[in-house]
Design a protein around this motif. Structure first.
Motif, PDB file in Angstrom:
ATOM      1  N   ALA A 131      45.002  37.447  43.214  1.00 24.84           N
ATOM      2  CA  ALA A 131      45.991  38.783  42.936  1.00 24.84           C
ATOM      3  C   ALA A 131      46.027  40.278  43.803  1.00 24.84           C
ATOM      4  O   ALA A 131      46.775  41.389  43.502  1.00 24.84           O
ATOM      5  CB  ALA A 131      45.658  38.815  41.411  1.00 24.84           C
ATOM      6  N   GLN A 132      44.655  39.959  44.435  1.00 25.27           N
ATOM      7  CA  GLN A 132      44.100  40.818  45.296  1.00 25.27           C
ATOM      8  C   GLN A 132      45.342  41.280  46.353  1.00 25.27           C
ATOM      9  O   GLN A 132      45.127  42.730  46.015  1.00 25.27           O
ATOM     10  CB  GLN A 132      42.700  41.278  45.676  1.00 25.27           C
ATOM     11  N   TYR A 133      45.492  40.693  46.788  1.00 29.68           N
ATOM     12  CA  TYR A 133      46.101  40.721  47.984  1.00 29.68           C
ATOM     13  C   TYR A 133      47.876  40.577  47.342  1.00 29.68           C
ATOM     14  O   TYR A 133      48.661  41.777  48.213  1.00 29.68           O
ATOM     15  CB  TYR A 133      46.537  38.629  48.846  1.00 29.68           C
TER      16      TYR A 133
ATOM     17  N   ARG B 191      50.412  45.434  38.485  1.00 28.25           N
ATOM     18  CA  ARG B 191      49.502  45.377  39.401  1.00 28.25           C
ATOM     19  C   ARG B 191      48.580  44.609  37.576  1.00 28.25           C
ATOM     20  O   ARG B 191      48.545  44.907  37.311  1.00 28.25           O
ATOM     21  CB  ARG B 191      48.661  46.862  38.820  1.00 28.25           C
ATOM     22  N   LEU B 192      48.259  43.912  38.868  1.00 25.96           N
ATOM     23  CA  LEU B 192      47.261  42.765  38.499  1.00 25.96           C
ATOM     24  C   LEU B 192      45.799  42.424  38.003  1.00 25.96           C
ATOM     25  O   LEU B 192      45.358  42.273  37.224  1.00 25.96           O
ATOM     26  CB  LEU B 192      47.927  41.400  38.651  1.00 25.96           C
ATOM     27  N   SER B 193      45.281  43.758  38.821  1.00 30.62           N
ATOM     28  CA  SER B 193      43.950  43.487  39.360  1.00 30.62           C
ATOM     29  C   SER B 193      43.284  44.511  38.856  1.00 30.62           C
ATOM     30  O   SER B 193      42.920  45.937  39.836  1.00 30.62           O
ATOM     31  CB  SER B 193      42.993  42.585  40.892  1.00 30.62           C
TER      32      SER B 193
ATOM     33  N   ALA C  85      44.060  33.598  34.678  1.00 24.57           N
ATOM     34  CA  ALA C  85      44.474  32.382  33.230  1.00 24.57           C
ATOM     35  C   ALA C  85      42.999  31.887  34.186  1.00 24.57           C
ATOM     36  O   ALA C  85      42.083  31.188  32.772  1.00 24.57           O
ATOM     37  CB  ALA C  85      45.535  31.848  33.233  1.00 24.57           C
ATOM     38  N   LEU C  86      41.995  31.039  34.873  1.00 26.32           N
ATOM     39  CA  LEU C  86      41.165  31.088  35.026  1.00 26.32           C
ATOM     40  C   LEU C  86      39.758  31.927  34.707  1.00 26.32           C
ATOM     41  O   LEU C  86      39.569  32.980  35.635  1.00 26.32           O
ATOM     42  CB  LEU C  86      40.929  30.430  36.326  1.00 26.32           C
ATOM     43  N   SER C  87      38.510  31.218  34.306  1.00 31.68           N
ATOM     44  CA  SER C  87      37.857  32.035  33.652  1.00 31.68           C
ATOM     45  C   SER C  87      36.477  32.103  34.707  1.00 31.68           C
ATOM     46  O   SER C  87      35.899  33.227  34.673  1.00 31.68           O
ATOM     47  CB  SER C  87      37.038  30.952  32.588  1.00 31.68           C
ATOM     48  N   ASN C  88      36.938  31.291  35.794  1.00 34.09           N
ATOM     49  CA  ASN C  88      35.971  31.810  36.953  1.00 34.09           C
ATOM     50  C   ASN C  88      36.796  32.116  38.168  1.00 34.09           C
ATOM     51  O   ASN C  88      35.822  31.869  39.505  1.00 34.09           O
ATOM     52  CB  ASN C  88      34.984  30.398  37.349  1.00 34.09           C
ATOM     53  N   SER C  89      37.985  32.551  37.800  1.00 32.53           N
ATOM     54  CA  SER C  89      38.763  32.771  39.366  1.00 32.53           C
ATOM     55  C   SER C  89      37.918  34.595  40.058  1.00 32.53           C
ATOM     56  O   SER C  89      37.645  34.741  38.793  1.00 32.53           O
ATOM     57  CB  SER C  89      40.146  33.666  39.225  1.00 32.53           C
ATOM     58  N   THR C  90      37.948  34.843  40.757  1.00 24.86           N
ATOM     59  CA  THR C  90      37.822  36.613  41.430  1.00 24.86           C
ATOM     60  C   THR C  90      38.712  37.136  41.689  1.00 24.86           C
ATOM     61  O   THR C  90      38.471  37.868  42.373  1.00 24.86           O
ATOM     62  CB  THR C  90      36.697  35.967  42.861  1.00 24.86           C
TER      63      THR C  90
END
Length: 509
Positions: A396-398, A439-441, A387-392
């Protein structure tokens, strides 16, 4: 009222008009109050909605008025009155409620959804739920490791505390504590509140947290879930490379990635089936003649043989009961170990320290502790990150990575033996946890996955299978012929092991 309106009645419409006109006329502008409490999108919650919706207690306006949760109201009030003085109780309206009503624009600015409550109701909701949360956190301020078990009194309650839609912004908790004089006037950042929140995170986080000294900035987090997220993604071991080096994002075509994923997963399954069939063949070679042919044939791994031949014997109805969950393209732990000789080792760091060292054929993973509430915590942390606009998308990848390599209880057991997975969950429960997370990313890949896949696909056994799949199994006609010959061979071999047929073989020659 429209069926799809965010307003529930004509009174709500009137409140909305009054509020909008008031803001417009007074030009109310809220500075430095970011939206921090988001609603979970259905695209994320659809697989397991109960992981994102409180079961026992609501914190904040999103769920406070729900009938199934409102029965906790009297327990909230009793808990609040237990640590307030008589003077505070008698002057509660003036001390807290009236002051919180003046912060109505700030309260609304913190929440992503439109709040269909008037100013009075909103102030009472925030104050009651905020004080109840503070009561829960009181025991976490200065907790020794030996006392942690005593704080796990209600696992369900702690699970609800960590849900994204159940967060109370820290800016409001600080205001409540200041109005009730629960904090020192000289402690502008409210260090005591931070220590309580951090203590809760230390006890309930499935991953290691960053160490925070007394001189570190601790006033920038937005709520409890945000604090846990920041402590997880910022934790690094002393010799750890930056997470950006371990996880390098690369855009990829989602459709092509899905096709590749399906192909490689099928390949892994076939390799495993071949191994089990070979083992069964060894077993058949020492079968005594006292066994009946029917028993020999019955004991053959028909399901494995059918899977090898592409003839699935599973119940199609199971697909409806267990929806397909998409995962990243990567072999499982057991496949990496059996067919590529990959070793596993735990690291001193957290998600930023995960890496695959090709020269050592070793995958280094952070320690993760999985208990009854871990799945809910992980799911809501990832939902917040997305939900964060500036998240990398680090977390989620982990999580996607772990979902990709843990498919079975055997995978979980191998990681448990290497002290990578800890906690109270059984191996089956761990496998179910990771298999149930979608899967999220989906639009990003990382170099760790690419390195592992490259190394795995170069192993002799895997290369041999890929060659056979490409050259032999490309045609369904050839596959049908091979399957028929293979079945006849197993039947003939089983029969001859019991009765012997040298004359028969002599005629063939």
């Amino acid at each position: 009222m429209s069926l799809y309106s965010i307003l529930s009645s004509s009174d709500s419409e009137e409140r909305w008009v009054n509020r909008i006109s008031q803001y417009f006329e007074k030009e109310v502008v809220i500075h430095n109050v970011p939206v921090s409490v988001f609603s979970v999108p259905k695209a994320i919650s659809a697989v397991k909605p109960e992981a994102y919706t409180p079961h026992v207690v609501a914190f904040g306006p999103y769920h406070h008025m729900q009938p199934k949760l409102y029965q906790m109201e009297k327990y909230k009030l009793a808990a609040i009155k237990s640590f307030l003085t008589l003077e505070q109780i008698l002057n509660f309206q003036e001390l807290v409620i009236e002051k919180m009503k003046k912060l109505e624009p700030v309260i609304r600015a913190c929440y992503h959804k439109y709040l269909d409550h008037d100013g009075d109701a909103l102030a009472w909701i925030v104050v009651i739920d905020g004080l109840f949360l503070l009561d829960i956190l009181r025991g976490y301020g200065h907790v020794k490791r030996s006392q942690h078990k005593n704080l796990k009194q209600d696992a369900v309650l702690c699970r609800d505390v960590m849900m994204l839609e159940n967060q109370i912004p820290v800016i409001l908790l600080k205001e409540i504590r200041k109005n009730l004089q629960l904090t020192s006037a000289h402690d502008g950042d409210d260090l005591e509140l931070f220590l309580m929140l951090r203590g809760f995170c230390q006890l309930h986080s499935p991953l290691k947290l960053a160490r925070v000294s007394s001189t570190s900035p601790y006033s920038s987090f937005l709520h409890l879930l945000d604090l846990m997220y920041l402590l997880i993604v910022n934790h690094q071991a002393t010799t750890t490379r930056p997470l950006e080096q371990a996880f390098c994002l690369e855009k990829t075509d989602g459709r092509a990635d899905a096709v590749q994923h399906q192909s490689e997963e099928e390949g892994n399954d076939v390799i495993l089936d071949v191994g089990e069939i070979v083992e069964m063949g060894k077993h058949l070679g020492i079968v005594r003649s006292v066994l009946k042919p029917v028993k020999v044939i019955q004991d053959m791994p028909w399901e494995k043989i059918s899977n090898l031949l592409g003839l699935k014997m599973g119940n199609e109805h199971d697909k409806d009961n267990h929806p397909t969950v998409e995962e990243i393209t990567i072999p499982s732990v057991s496949h990496l170990s059996k067919f590529a000789g990959v070793k596993f080792s735990h690291t001193a760091g957290s998600i930023g320290d995960m890496r695959f060292v090709q020269g050592e054929a070793t995958l280094y993973l952070p320690i993760i502790t999985l208990n009854a509430n871990s799945e809910v915590v992980l799911r809501n942390l990832v939902a917040y990150e997305l939900a964060l606009s500036n998240s990398t998308g680090k977390l989620a990848q982990y999580v996607d990575f772990m979902c990709g390599i843990v498919d079975t209880a055997e995978d979980a057991q191998l990681l448990r033996e290497k002290d990578i997975i800890r906690g109270d969950l059984s191996n089956e429960e761990i496998a179910d946890l990771f298999n149930g997370m979608n899967r999220l990313s989906a639009k990003a890949r990382n170099k760790t996955v690419d390195k592992i896949n490259e190394y795995y696909n170069k192993r002799p056994m895997v290369k041999g299978y890929n060659f056979v799949k490409k050259r032999v199994f490309a045609s369904w006609r050839i596959l049908t012929l091979c399957s028929t010959i293979l079945l006849l061979f197993f039947l003939m071999n089983s029969f001859c092991q019991v009765y012997g047929c040298p004359q028969f073989f002599g005629r063939i020659r």
